[in-house]
Scaffold this motif. Structure first.
Motif, PDB file in Angstrom:
ATOM      1  N   SER A  34      42.284  41.506  37.491  1.00 27.13           N
ATOM      2  CA  SER A  34      41.510  41.514  38.723  1.00 27.13           C
ATOM      3  C   SER A  34      42.013  42.592  39.670  1.00 27.13           C
ATOM      4  O   SER A  34      43.146  43.072  39.561  1.00 27.13           O
ATOM      5  N   SER A  35      41.176  42.954  40.635  1.00 33.04           N
ATOM      6  CA  SER A  35      41.608  43.934  41.637  1.00 33.04           C
ATOM      7  C   SER A  35      42.770  43.383  42.456  1.00 33.04           C
ATOM      8  O   SER A  35      43.679  44.130  42.828  1.00 33.04           O
ATOM      9  N   ALA A  36      42.751  42.074  42.730  1.00 29.28           N
ATOM     10  CA  ALA A  36      43.834  41.465  43.505  1.00 29.28           C
ATOM     11  C   ALA A  36      45.163  41.559  42.771  1.00 29.28           C
ATOM     12  O   ALA A  36      46.200  41.881  43.369  1.00 29.28           O
ATOM     13  N   THR A  37      45.144  41.279  41.467  1.00 29.63           N
ATOM     14  CA  THR A  37      46.380  41.364  40.694  1.00 29.63           C
ATOM     15  C   THR A  37      46.862  42.799  40.593  1.00 29.63           C
ATOM     16  O   THR A  37      48.055  43.080  40.752  1.00 29.63           O
ATOM     17  N   ALA A  38      45.945  43.732  40.332  1.00 33.38           N
ATOM     18  CA  ALA A  38      46.332  45.149  40.269  1.00 33.38           C
ATOM     19  C   ALA A  38      46.945  45.603  41.585  1.00 33.38           C
ATOM     20  O   ALA A  38      47.979  46.283  41.601  1.00 33.38           O
ATOM     21  N   CYS A  39      46.327  45.215  42.687  1.00 40.42           N
ATOM     22  CA  CYS A  39      46.820  45.587  44.012  1.00 40.42           C
ATOM     23  C   CYS A  39      48.219  45.012  44.258  1.00 40.42           C
ATOM     24  O   CYS A  39      49.121  45.703  44.755  1.00 40.42           O
ATOM     25  N   HIS A  43      51.784  47.031  44.689  1.00 40.85           N
ATOM     26  CA  HIS A  43      52.626  46.826  45.874  1.00 40.85           C
ATOM     27  C   HIS A  43      54.063  46.560  45.457  1.00 40.85           C
ATOM     28  O   HIS A  43      55.010  47.069  46.067  1.00 40.85           O
ATOM     29  N   GLY A  44      54.226  45.776  44.384  1.00 35.98           N
ATOM     30  CA  GLY A  44      55.569  45.508  43.873  1.00 35.98           C
ATOM     31  C   GLY A  44      56.262  46.745  43.348  1.00 35.98           C
ATOM     32  O   GLY A  44      57.493  46.813  43.311  1.00 35.98           O
ATOM     33  N   LEU A  45      55.475  47.731  42.941  1.00 34.34           N
ATOM     34  CA  LEU A  45      56.032  48.997  42.462  1.00 34.34           C
ATOM     35  C   LEU A  45      56.250  49.987  43.602  1.00 34.34           C
ATOM     36  O   LEU A  45      56.685  51.117  43.377  1.00 34.34           O
ATOM     37  N   GLY A  46      55.927  49.563  44.836  1.00 30.51           N
ATOM     38  CA  GLY A  46      56.143  50.422  46.000  1.00 30.51           C
ATOM     39  C   GLY A  46      54.946  51.269  46.398  1.00 30.51           C
ATOM     40  O   GLY A  46      55.063  52.131  47.274  1.00 30.51           O
ATOM     41  N   ILE A  47      53.786  51.039  45.770  1.00 35.01           N
ATOM     42  CA  ILE A  47      52.569  51.802  46.102  1.00 35.01           C
ATOM     43  C   ILE A  47      51.658  50.872  46.892  1.00 35.01           C
ATOM     44  O   ILE A  47      51.048  49.953  46.348  1.00 35.01           O
ATOM     45  N   ARG A  48      51.551  51.110  48.195  1.00 28.96           N
ATOM     46  CA  ARG A  48      50.966  50.117  49.082  1.00 28.96           C
ATOM     47  C   ARG A  48      49.511  50.377  49.458  1.00 28.96           C
ATOM     48  O   ARG A  48      48.784  49.434  49.776  1.00 28.96           O
ATOM     49  N   ARG A  49      49.057  51.611  49.461  1.00 30.24           N
ATOM     50  CA  ARG A  49      47.683  51.902  49.888  1.00 30.24           C
ATOM     51  C   ARG A  49      46.810  52.133  48.654  1.00 30.24           C
ATOM     52  O   ARG A  49      46.673  53.260  48.178  1.00 30.24           O
ATOM     53  N   THR A  50      46.268  51.058  48.144  1.00 31.97           N
ATOM     54  CA  THR A  50      45.481  51.132  46.897  1.00 31.97           C
ATOM     55  C   THR A  50      44.100  50.505  47.033  1.00 31.97           C
ATOM     56  O   THR A  50      43.217  50.811  46.232  1.00 31.97           O
ATOM     57  N   TRP A  51      43.899  49.638  48.013  1.00 35.03           N
ATOM     58  CA  TRP A  51      42.607  48.976  48.210  1.00 35.03           C
ATOM     59  C   TRP A  51      41.742  49.819  49.126  1.00 35.03           C
ATOM     60  O   TRP A  51      42.160  50.200  50.216  1.00 35.03           O
ATOM     61  N   CYS A 187      42.516  59.040  45.919  1.00 25.80           N
ATOM     62  CA  CYS A 187      42.098  58.858  44.531  1.00 25.80           C
ATOM     63  C   CYS A 187      42.075  60.216  43.859  1.00 25.80           C
ATOM     64  O   CYS A 187      41.371  61.128  44.319  1.00 25.80           O
ATOM     65  N   LEU A 188      42.834  60.359  42.783  1.00 21.02           N
ATOM     66  CA  LEU A 188      42.867  61.594  42.018  1.00 21.02           C
ATOM     67  C   LEU A 188      41.957  61.462  40.801  1.00 21.02           C
ATOM     68  O   LEU A 188      41.823  60.367  40.240  1.00 21.02           O
ATOM     69  N   PRO A 189      41.339  62.544  40.378  1.00 20.65           N
ATOM     70  CA  PRO A 189      40.549  62.484  39.150  1.00 20.65           C
ATOM     71  C   PRO A 189      41.403  61.943  37.994  1.00 20.65           C
ATOM     72  O   PRO A 189      42.538  62.382  37.800  1.00 20.65           O
ATOM     73  N   GLY A 190      40.868  60.976  37.271  1.00 23.27           N
ATOM     74  CA  GLY A 190      41.609  60.397  36.158  1.00 23.27           C
ATOM     75  C   GLY A 190      42.405  59.157  36.506  1.00 23.27           C
ATOM     76  O   GLY A 190      42.910  58.479  35.600  1.00 23.27           O
ATOM     77  N   ASP A 191      42.548  58.828  37.800  1.00 25.08           N
ATOM     78  CA  ASP A 191      43.139  57.535  38.155  1.00 25.08           C
ATOM     79  C   ASP A 191      42.236  56.423  37.628  1.00 25.08           C
ATOM     80  O   ASP A 191      41.052  56.644  37.342  1.00 25.08           O
ATOM     81  N   ILE A 192      42.773  55.228  37.523  1.00 24.55           N
ATOM     82  CA  ILE A 192      41.977  54.094  37.055  1.00 24.55           C
ATOM     83  C   ILE A 192      41.485  53.305  38.264  1.00 24.55           C
ATOM     84  O   ILE A 192      42.258  53.001  39.175  1.00 24.55           O
ATOM     85  N   VAL A 193      40.205  53.003  38.272  1.00 26.10           N
ATOM     86  CA  VAL A 193      39.608  52.209  39.337  1.00 26.10           C
ATOM     87  C   VAL A 193      39.275  50.824  38.791  1.00 26.10           C
ATOM     88  O   VAL A 193      38.642  50.702  37.737  1.00 26.10           O
ATOM     89  N   VAL A 194      39.730  49.794  39.501  1.00 27.69           N
ATOM     90  CA  VAL A 194      39.431  48.407  39.157  1.00 27.69           C
ATOM     91  C   VAL A 194      38.670  47.821  40.346  1.00 27.69           C
ATOM     92  O   VAL A 194      39.148  47.878  41.481  1.00 27.69           O
ATOM     93  N   ALA A 195      37.495  47.284  40.099  1.00 25.69           N
ATOM     94  CA  ALA A 195      36.685  46.751  41.191  1.00 25.69           C
ATOM     95  C   ALA A 195      36.010  45.452  40.778  1.00 25.69           C
ATOM     96  O   ALA A 195      35.542  45.319  39.648  1.00 25.69           O
ATOM     97  N   ASP A 196      35.978  44.509  41.724  1.00 23.09           N
ATOM     98  CA  ASP A 196      35.312  43.226  41.502  1.00 23.09           C
ATOM     99  C   ASP A 196      34.902  42.682  42.855  1.00 23.09           C
ATOM    100  O   ASP A 196      34.772  43.446  43.822  1.00 23.09           O
ATOM    101  N   ASP A 197      34.702  41.369  42.963  1.00 20.67           N
ATOM    102  CA  ASP A 197      34.218  40.804  44.220  1.00 20.67           C
ATOM    103  C   ASP A 197      35.197  40.971  45.380  1.00 20.67           C
ATOM    104  O   ASP A 197      34.797  40.881  46.548  1.00 20.67           O
ATOM    105  N   ASP A 198      36.481  41.192  45.088  1.00 26.03           N
ATOM    106  CA  ASP A 198      37.471  41.393  46.148  1.00 26.03           C
ATOM    107  C   ASP A 198      37.509  42.831  46.649  1.00 26.03           C
ATOM    108  O   ASP A 198      38.166  43.111  47.647  1.00 26.03           O
ATOM    109  N   GLY A 199      36.834  43.747  45.958  1.00 27.92           N
ATOM    110  CA  GLY A 199      36.827  45.144  46.372  1.00 27.92           C
ATOM    111  C   GLY A 199      37.295  46.059  45.261  1.00 27.92           C
ATOM    112  O   GLY A 199      37.403  45.663  44.093  1.00 27.92           O
TER     113      GLY A 199
END
Length: 261
Positions: A34-39, A43-51, A187-199
């Protein structure tokens, strides 16, 4: 009123450098995340601005993951590109060019500054995107032809709708295959985008394998925790897991996997 004549001071559309799309096998692993789990895992890896703040699902109940294909709108400037006659000449802009670059499984991510007036894509363009095999579209702005677009069934996240075409008001399709800012997220070209009802969430391509590894375990123990909570267990014992409930979960997980073989 005298209009400023547009002059070719820069060659449009701008196209970024060649890039590597996310591997299909890696993208597939995000299908169950899910987008929530990915987010949370990012965050646990130190990358905070993803949503991406702003874009919401045009239709609920849809879920996508895919390699980011990017499109950048820029503010109009009359000496380069204005809204006059742009609906006819848009076919020579980055908006048409990026659609020819679509490959199966791509997620088109559009930088549009949250504009309430620019209809970045509409029926015909989304129809073509679908024919090319695109997985979905995330727009930091608006779309047009909403009723027909819904009928196409292409998953779209946007900030709303408008009757305007793409360059009718303040923006102009400028560049593609370039870094974009969408909803306050890079967002860089080739990044992975995960989207669902949470965004919609951007997973940097270089962190994808770590996110998958952490997310799969997280989602597995959440299944166990939901079961125990439904059975009457205390919340603070099972969400998140304690050392004791973690051991209980691992025993349950091993038994479950063994029975599935």
């Amino acid at each position: 009123m005298t209009h400023v004549e547009a002059r070719p001071v820069i060659a449009l559309p701008v196209r970024g450098d060649a890039y590597q799309r996310a591997e299909a096998q890696m993208v597939e692993q995000f299908g169950g995340i899910s987008s929530a789990t990915a987010c949370a895992k990012l965050h646990g890896l130190g990358i905070r601005r993803t949503w991406m703040e702003g874009p919401q699902p045009l239709e609920t109940g849809q879920k996508i993951s895919g390699s980011a294909l990017t499109l950048q709108f820029m503010p109009q400037r009359e000496d380069i590109a204005s809204g006059l006659g742009q609906e006819a000449i848009e076919r020579r802009t980055a908006l048409w060019a990026v659609l020819e670059a679509v490959q199966p499984g791509d997620v088109l991510v559009i930088q549009a500054y949250g504009s309430a007036f620019s209809g970045c894509v509409g029926d015909m363009l989304v129809r073509y995107f679908k024919r090319k095999g695109g997985a979905g579209i995330v727009v930091d702005g608006r779309i047009r032809d909403a009723a027909r677009v819904r009928e196409l069934g292409v998953p779209i996240w946007c900030t709303g709708t408008t009757p305007h075409y793409a360059s009718q008001s303040e923006l102009f399709p400028w560049a593609y295959d370039v870094p974009v800012a969408a909803g306050g997220v890079l967002c860089l070209p080739g990044d992975i985008v995960v989207a669902d009802d949470d965004g919609a969430v951007v997973v940097p391509q270089g962190t994808a394998s770590q996110v998958v590894a952490h997310a799969q375990d997280h989602q597995d123990w959440e299944v166990f925790s939901r079961m125990r909570l439904d059975q009457g267990a205390r919340l603070d014992s099972y969400y998140p897991l304690t050392s004791e409930s973690r051991a209980e979960y691992e025993q349950w997980r091993d038994r479950t996997r063994k029975s599935e073989r």
